[in-house]
Design a protein around this motif. Structure first.
Motif, PDB file in Angstrom:
ATOM      1  N   GLN A 100      45.268  49.709  43.768  1.00  0.00           N
ATOM      2  CA  GLN A 100      45.255  48.979  42.508  1.00  0.00           C
ATOM      3  C   GLN A 100      45.223  47.476  42.797  1.00  0.00           C
ATOM      4  O   GLN A 100      46.092  46.949  43.475  1.00  0.00           O
ATOM      5  CB  GLN A 100      46.502  49.328  41.697  1.00  0.00           C
ATOM      6  N   ARG A 101      44.202  46.780  42.284  1.00  0.00           N
ATOM      7  CA  ARG A 101      44.059  45.346  42.520  1.00  0.00           C
ATOM      8  C   ARG A 101      44.551  44.507  41.346  1.00  0.00           C
ATOM      9  O   ARG A 101      44.592  43.278  41.455  1.00  0.00           O
ATOM     10  CB  ARG A 101      42.598  45.011  42.810  1.00  0.00           C
ATOM     11  N   MET A 102      44.880  45.150  40.235  1.00  0.00           N
ATOM     12  CA  MET A 102      45.337  44.440  39.048  1.00  0.00           C
ATOM     13  C   MET A 102      46.314  45.329  38.295  1.00  0.00           C
ATOM     14  O   MET A 102      46.085  46.526  38.163  1.00  0.00           O
ATOM     15  CB  MET A 102      44.131  44.085  38.163  1.00  0.00           C
ATOM     16  N   THR A 103      47.397  44.733  37.822  1.00  0.00           N
ATOM     17  CA  THR A 103      48.376  45.519  37.074  1.00  0.00           C
ATOM     18  C   THR A 103      47.785  45.978  35.743  1.00  0.00           C
ATOM     19  O   THR A 103      46.867  45.327  35.216  1.00  0.00           O
ATOM     20  CB  THR A 103      49.638  44.693  36.791  1.00  0.00           C
ATOM     21  N   LEU A 110      39.221  47.580  39.826  1.00  0.00           N
ATOM     22  CA  LEU A 110      40.404  46.742  39.611  1.00  0.00           C
ATOM     23  C   LEU A 110      41.672  47.554  39.351  1.00  0.00           C
ATOM     24  O   LEU A 110      42.733  47.233  39.876  1.00  0.00           O
ATOM     25  CB  LEU A 110      40.163  45.783  38.439  1.00  0.00           C
ATOM     26  N   ALA A 122      48.968  45.652  32.794  1.00  0.00           N
ATOM     27  CA  ALA A 122      49.130  44.600  31.786  1.00  0.00           C
ATOM     28  C   ALA A 122      48.062  43.527  31.942  1.00  0.00           C
ATOM     29  O   ALA A 122      47.478  43.058  30.951  1.00  0.00           O
ATOM     30  CB  ALA A 122      50.521  43.974  31.896  1.00  0.00           C
ATOM     31  N   ALA A 123      47.781  43.126  33.183  1.00  0.00           N
ATOM     32  CA  ALA A 123      46.757  42.103  33.415  1.00  0.00           C
ATOM     33  C   ALA A 123      45.372  42.637  33.076  1.00  0.00           C
ATOM     34  O   ALA A 123      44.539  41.920  32.498  1.00  0.00           O
ATOM     35  CB  ALA A 123      46.806  41.641  34.872  1.00  0.00           C
ATOM     36  N   PHE A 124      45.117  43.895  33.402  1.00  0.00           N
ATOM     37  CA  PHE A 124      43.826  44.505  33.070  1.00  0.00           C
ATOM     38  C   PHE A 124      43.619  44.516  31.562  1.00  0.00           C
ATOM     39  O   PHE A 124      42.540  44.171  31.064  1.00  0.00           O
ATOM     40  CB  PHE A 124      43.782  45.931  33.624  1.00  0.00           C
ATOM     41  N   THR A 125      44.661  44.897  30.822  1.00  0.00           N
ATOM     42  CA  THR A 125      44.569  44.938  29.362  1.00  0.00           C
ATOM     43  C   THR A 125      44.391  43.545  28.777  1.00  0.00           C
ATOM     44  O   THR A 125      43.621  43.351  27.828  1.00  0.00           O
ATOM     45  CB  THR A 125      45.830  45.587  28.773  1.00  0.00           C
ATOM     46  N   ALA A 126      45.071  42.560  29.347  1.00  0.00           N
ATOM     47  CA  ALA A 126      45.055  41.210  28.793  1.00  0.00           C
ATOM     48  C   ALA A 126      43.760  40.464  29.056  1.00  0.00           C
ATOM     49  O   ALA A 126      43.321  39.658  28.225  1.00  0.00           O
ATOM     50  CB  ALA A 126      46.233  40.408  29.335  1.00  0.00           C
ATOM     51  N   PHE A 127      43.130  40.725  30.199  1.00  0.00           N
ATOM     52  CA  PHE A 127      41.980  39.910  30.589  1.00  0.00           C
ATOM     53  C   PHE A 127      40.658  40.687  30.634  1.00  0.00           C
ATOM     54  O   PHE A 127      39.652  40.226  30.099  1.00  0.00           O
ATOM     55  CB  PHE A 127      42.245  39.267  31.965  1.00  0.00           C
TER      56      PHE A 127
END
Length: 252
Positions: A131-134, A168, A136-141
């Motif tokens: 996993q390269r992105m959490t 990601l 929460a970060a995936f959802t936000a960006f």
């Protein structure tokens, strides 16, 4: 009854079935339906808005099919879906304001790179990876960015969501495909809400195409669930390549 003659209506319904099948597996169903809508005499704005009407049916059907099979839980995705829908609405509302020529030149290159990645990268299967992105970060960006693209331009949205989940979020290919569908449905609905104000979609034709999309999406989802990455990867490579060729053709 239909906004077009019967022979054109049958052509559009057949295209929608094929698009639902392809989109439920690899995304890119708009590659099929948008050109056919334009060929049937729809203006670009009518084609985009009608495509949102019928595409929502296919995405919803695929999302439910994957959820019923246990490959995705829809409830935890509600927040991400809301962001995707809002971004799709904003993109559609700004379609006449934001210049998209630069993005249209870049998209074929991006799509060809995506096709090459999935064609030649070894080890891409249904197994989860790093996993390269959490979440929460995936959802936000990532989610609002792709949702905005769906409202602004559209074709290839499902493929972009799926690739984001693989590269990601670290999902396996089948899991990524399953998680794409609710977000794609939401961005479709958001885009439709925006286009309905300006685009005057062909409602009767769009609903008829939507029923065909549902049938194609159900068949495609069942095949993807049974076969997994063995069918998803080659179809994704094919649709990304064809979409790139289509965009280059439009530019030329």
């Amino acid at each position: 009854m239909f906004e077009v003659s019967l022979d054109l209506a049958l052509m559009l319904i057949a295209a929608a079935f094929a698009a639902g099948f392809v989109d439920s597996i690899a995304g890119g169903g708009g590659l099929i339906t948008l050109p056919v809508l334009l060929l049937a005499g729809a203006s670009p704005l009518e084609a985009l808005s009608t495509n949102k009407v019928q595409g929502a049916f296919g995405a919803a059907t695929a999302a439910i099919s994957y959820a019923r099979s246990g490959h995705v839980r829809l409830r935890p995705q509600i927040g991400a879906a809301a962001l995707s829908g809002l971004a799709g609405l904003i993109g559609a509302m700004l379609v006449s304001v934001i210049p998209t020529e630069g993005l249209r030149y870049a998209l074929p290159v991006i799509l060809i790179a995506i096709a090459a990645f999935f064609a030649f990268r070894k080890g891409l299967d249904d197994t989860d990876r790093v996993q390269r992105m959490t979440p929460a970060a995936f959802t936000a960006f990532v989610v609002p960015l792709i949702g905005f693209y769906d409202g602004l331009i559209g074709p290839g949205t499902g493929a972009f969501f799926m690739i984001g989940f693989v590269t990601l979020a670290g999902y396996g290919v089948l899991k990524a495909t399953a998680h794409t569908k609710l977000l794609n449905f939401a961005s479709n609905i958001g885009g439709l809400a925006g286009f309905a104000v300006f685009g005057a979609p062909w409602w009767v034709m769009g609903l008829a195409m939507g029923l065909a999309q549902m049938a194609g999406a159900r068949l495609g989802a069942r095949l993807a669930i049974r076969v997994g990455a063995r069918i998803i990867k080659p179809l994704l490579v094919t649709t990304s390549t064809l979409l790139a060729i289509r965009l280059i053709w439009d530019l030329l």
